[in-house]
Design a protein around this motif. Structure first.
Motif, mmCIF file in Angstrom:
data_model
loop_
_atom_site.group_PDB
_atom_site.id
_atom_site.type_symbol
_atom_site.label_atom_id
_atom_site.label_comp_id
_atom_site.label_asym_id
_atom_site.label_seq_id
_atom_site.Cartn_x
_atom_site.Cartn_y
_atom_site.Cartn_z
ATOM 1 N N PRO A 38 0.652 -1.388 0.008
ATOM 2 C CA PRO A 38 -0.178 -0.350 -0.035
ATOM 3 C C PRO A 38 0.772 1.715 0.068
ATOM 4 N N SER A 39 2.255 0.979 0.807
ATOM 5 C CA SER A 39 2.809 2.797 0.444
ATOM 6 C C SER A 39 2.912 2.715 -1.163
ATOM 7 N N LEU A 46 0.945 8.970 -6.566
ATOM 8 C CA LEU A 46 1.575 10.883 -5.979
ATOM 9 C C LEU A 46 2.061 10.918 -6.321
ATOM 10 N N ARG A 47 3.156 10.563 -7.255
ATOM 11 C CA ARG A 47 4.140 10.973 -7.932
ATOM 12 C C ARG A 47 3.163 11.144 -9.046
ATOM 13 N N LYS A 52 1.733 15.016 -13.332
ATOM 14 C CA LYS A 52 0.056 15.745 -14.262
ATOM 15 C C LYS A 52 0.004 17.363 -14.176
ATOM 16 N N GLY A 53 0.385 17.531 -12.723
ATOM 17 C CA GLY A 53 0.247 18.867 -12.338
ATOM 18 C C GLY A 53 1.324 19.698 -12.817
#
Length: 114
Positions: A38-39, A46-47, A52-53
């Motif tokens: 999960p981590s 998140l990466r 994309k941001g």
């Protein structure tokens, strides 16, 4: 005697191959299991979101730059600081750029404002 030798050779080869395959499967399973923890999944997500941001931010910056460039071009045309070659070439004239014929409506001549 030949049959026994070939049989023992086959058994040894089969055992070695099975051992190798078993180690390879276990190693691959451990690597995949650690990637699917999960981590690690959250870190990967998140990466991807951050990338994309950055892509969206870069696209917006490029769009704003293109908008400003187009606005400067339109203002220059309005103020008479810019004119197309269509206005200067006769109907039978041909425009060459690097030795290749080019549509004169696609070329813009800029002059400095005084």
């Amino acid at each position: 005697m030949k049959r026994v030798t070939w049989f023992l050779g086959g058994v040894a080869t089969g055992a070695a191959g099975a051992g190798y395959a078993s180690r390879k499967v276990k190693r691959t399973f451990k690597r995949t299991a650690s990637q699917l923890a999960p981590s690690n999944v959250a870190r990967g997500a998140l990466r991807a979101v951050r990338q994309k941001g950055r892509d969206v931010k870069d696209a917006m910056r490029e769009g704003r730059d293109a908008m400003r460039t187009r606005e400067r071009e339109l203002r220059a045309r309005r103020d008479g600081r810019i004119e197309t070659l269509d206005e200067q070439l006769g109907p039978d004239d041909q425009l060459l750029v690097d030795g290749e014929p080019v549509d004169s409506g696609r070329v813009i001549v800029l002059r400095r404002a005084r």
